[in-house]
Enzyme design. Structure first.
Site, PDB file in Angstrom:
ATOM      1  N   HIS B 187       0.868  -1.173   0.000  1.00 40.53           N
ATOM      2  CA  HIS B 187       0.000   0.000   0.000  1.00 40.53           C
ATOM      3  C   HIS B 187       0.900   1.216   0.000  1.00 40.53           C
ATOM      4  O   HIS B 187       1.688   1.408   0.921  1.00 40.53           O
ATOM      5  CB  HIS B 187      -0.900   0.003   1.239  1.00 40.53           C
ATOM      6  CG  HIS B 187      -1.841   1.164   1.268  1.00 40.53           C
ATOM      7  ND1 HIS B 187      -3.155   1.060   0.891  1.00 40.53           N
ATOM      8  CD2 HIS B 187      -1.653   2.460   1.602  1.00 40.53           C
ATOM      9  CE1 HIS B 187      -3.735   2.244   1.008  1.00 40.53           C
ATOM     10  NE2 HIS B 187      -2.857   3.113   1.428  1.00 40.53           N
ATOM     11  N   CYS B 188       0.828   1.994  -1.041  1.00 40.57           N
ATOM     12  CA  CYS B 188       1.752   3.107  -1.195  1.00 40.57           C
ATOM     13  C   CYS B 188       1.094   4.408  -0.742  1.00 40.57           C
ATOM     14  O   CYS B 188       0.144   4.864  -1.370  1.00 40.57           O
ATOM     15  CB  CYS B 188       2.173   3.231  -2.658  1.00 40.57           C
ATOM     16  SG  CYS B 188       3.440   4.467  -2.915  1.00 40.57           S
TER      17      CYS B 188
END
Lengths: 158, 468
Positions: B187-188
């Site tokens: 998850h950026c």
């Protein structure tokens, strides 16, 4: 029973849902989309094994074609990258084209083979490509009374 | 000892109930809702479901701001000088790179990463039936795993309690977005979205093009300052004439290290057909000899791996955001039922929030260790229980009822809320814990019918544990 359901709408209206069978994914060859061809026992009395296996095998072939990695998919990928992926806004990918073919095929199978037997196949895309859902319908008049009475007693016995 | 089993609800019996009849008419008055409006995950949708973003957009505005500001300064202050002294292609290349970077970034942020829709209640019940749950005396069920063979290699599939299904291989549950994502990478926060199967190539092209852009701007700014200082002026004077260049230099200098490092890392991942999640957890390396033989998804050829990951076919979004919710699954009618039957739910009309908070209460109660299965590998995993239960959730300690063990009491009310029209009721308490989208209409009916110990204060006279 085969003559009672002339089309899918009639099937849904006149029959009641008795059970659902789920054909799970087959991951033995990787994460590509494939479904198990094992014949579920609940369908043994409803449909011939070969017909059902044919349907699943054809669906597997369709999905393999959609996810095939070859010249055309590379071309599509490189073209998309070169146009900063804007080309997806105007072009339909090969995957989407195959999915449309699959939807048509399932509709056709339902009309010709499954509805006359009181079954209904749900397109896997509506279930997140996890399962093929086969709904088993019972004729509303014949088997409804037994299960109906127990729930009526539940709802009235406050 | 009576058990807390419930009867299967016959859909035809429900259709004659006055409560659902009333809610039925209410449903007809409401416009048909699109599926994104009832989506159970923590996502935000824009343009009527066309664009999807994580609920916490993270630092996406910062990322965009940095890129736009740096490029803006570059075009405004450095380009005129460089065009005069070098070539006109510099702003052209810069503009092309800038456009590519921004488009890749927006595509990464607003594309569905490959979210798997949650299992329907029928599927969940079917899976549960296939799992052996007998003889479990502890309240916390053992983590459910299923072993399968992929290319002659044993891979363990874990059961996701939130989505109520066995996760396909390479799928992971993101706790920030509360979704299972296929081929979950990470998850950026910079991008404000998960990176998964469907948007990995956009993410990769974003970081590669950003590396080129930052290097390009860095080089051009150095050239600019060098040229200025060469024309008979000192370095300090050159900098004073063009202060924006210093700002750009600083930004680019710090970005280059991280971006180039990230690009290199992801190039390695692409070449070996790994995800960040797998690499961090060491799924394939360290246990076996070489990584290539350990990873069952790798084609053992760098070119093939790259082509497959970056140029392979893109599957469509599985969550069908813009589809319409089928009329028999519409939830909003539950608000009327809730006002009538469950006054202490009136504080929160949003059904999803209610169950989310309820679920959190249960998670806290029942040793949230089982939930850790659902959120591996996210570098910024927030605490599992993020929301307070609020006033809407019923008390987790309802008055004891005859026949049920004390702790099971607390789960029975939440279980009944999880039922939908055609579902077979779950016997196993574990499967009742994480129910995402209940239908309170059905709850109201089950309250009338089957016993519900949790709502004892409302229906003190109701019989419990209806056994046929």
């Amino acid at each position: 029973m085969a003559t009672e359901f002339h089309n899918l709408q009639e099937l849904r209206r006149s029959a009641s849902l008795a059970n659902k069978v789920f054909i799970q994914r087959d991951y033995s060859e990787g994460t590509a989309c494939r479904f198990q061809t094992k014949f579920p026992s609940e369908l043994e009395s409803r449909i011939e094994r070969t017909l059902f296996e044919d349907t699943v095998k054809t669906l597997n072939t369709f999905y393999a074609e959609a996810e095939k990695i070859g010249g055309q998919s590379y071309l599509e990928g490189c073209l998309a990258c070169a146009t900063a992926y804007l080309i997806f806004l105007c072009m339909e990918t090969r995957y989407e084209k195959v999915l449309k073919k699959i939807a048509k095929y399932i509709q056709e199978q339902n009309e010709k083979i499954y509805a006359p037997r009181g079954l209904l196949i749900t397109d896997p895309i509506e279930r997140g490509m996890r399962v093929i859902e086969v709904s088993i319908y019972e004729d509303r008049g014949s088997s409804g009374s037994s299960s109906g009475s127990s729930s009526v007693s539940v709802s009235t016995a406050r | 000892m009576k058990n807390c089993e419930y009867q299967q609800i016959d859909p035809r019996a429900l259709s004659v109930s006055p409560l659902s009849a009333q809610s039925h008419t209410e449903k007809k008055d409401q416009r048909p809702r699109r599926k994104w409006e009832v989506f159970p995950g923590k996502n935000r949708f824009f343009c009527d479901g066309r664009l999807i973003l994580a609920r916490q957009s993270g630092v996406l505005p910062l990322t965009l701001g940095l890129i736009v500001v740096t490029c803006g300064l570059f075009f405004a202050f450095d380009c005129p000088f460089l065009v005069k002294h070098l070539t006109v292609f510099i702003p052209v290349i810069g503009a092309a790179l800038f456009v590519f970077v921004v488009i890749s970034l927006l595509r990464t942020s607003f594309t569905d990463p490959g979210i798997l829709p949650r299992a329907t209640p029928d599927e969940a019940a079917d899976i549960e039936r296939q799992i052996d749950t007998s003889g479990s005396s502890t309240y916390r069920p053992p983590p459910r795993t299923k072993e399968i063979l992929i290319n002659q290699q044993v891979v363990k599939l874990k059961y996701c309690f939130t989505c109520k299904m066995f996760r396909p291989p390479r799928t992971s549950h993101c706790s920030l977005c509360d979704n299972c994502v296929e081929r979950f990478d990470h998850h950026c926060p910079w991008v404000g979205n998960c990176v998964g199967k469907r948007n990995y190539r956009f993410f990769y092209s974003f970081i590669i093009s950003l590396s080129f852009l930052t290097s390009f701007i860095f080089g051009c700014v150095i050239a600019h300052i060098t040229l200025r200082s060469q024309a008979g002026k000192s370095l300090v004077q050159a900098i004073q004439e063009s202060p924006a260049s210093v700002v750009e230099l600083v930004i680019c200098f710090f970005s280059i290290w991280s971006i180039l490092g990230l690009s290199g890392f992801h190039t390695y991942l692409v070449a070996s057909n790994l995800t960040t999640n797998e690499d961090i957890k060491g799924s394939w390396s360290g246990k076996r000899g070489s990584e290539e033989s350990g990873n069952p998804y790798s084609y053992n050829n760098i070119i093939t791996n790259c082509c497959v990951t970056l140029c392979g076919p893109v599957p469509p979004s599985l969550i069908d955001r813009r589809g319409f919710v089928p009329p028999d699954e519409v939830i909003p009618a539950a608000s009327s039922a809730s006002e009538m039957e469950l006054p202490h739910f009136s504080a929160k009309n949003d059904v999803n929030m209610c169950t989310q908070s309820t679920k959190d209460v249960l998670e806290r109660m029942v040793n949230s260790g089982s939930q850790t299965l659902c959120s591996p590998g996210t570098p910024k995993t927030t605490p599992l229980v993020q929301e307070l239960p609020g006033t809407a959730a019923p008390s987790p300690e309802p008055p004891p009822s005859a026949g049920c063990p004390g702790l099971l009491d607390s789960r029975c009310p939440f279980f009944s809320r999880s039922s939908e029209k055609d579902s077979l009721h779950s016997i196993n308490p574990a499967f009742r814990l994480a129910s995402p989208s209940p239908s309170l209409t059905r709850t109201a009916v089950t309250l009338n019918g089957a016993a519900d110990v949790g709502f004892m204060p409302l229906h003190p006279g109701s019989a419990r544990d209806e056994a046929p």
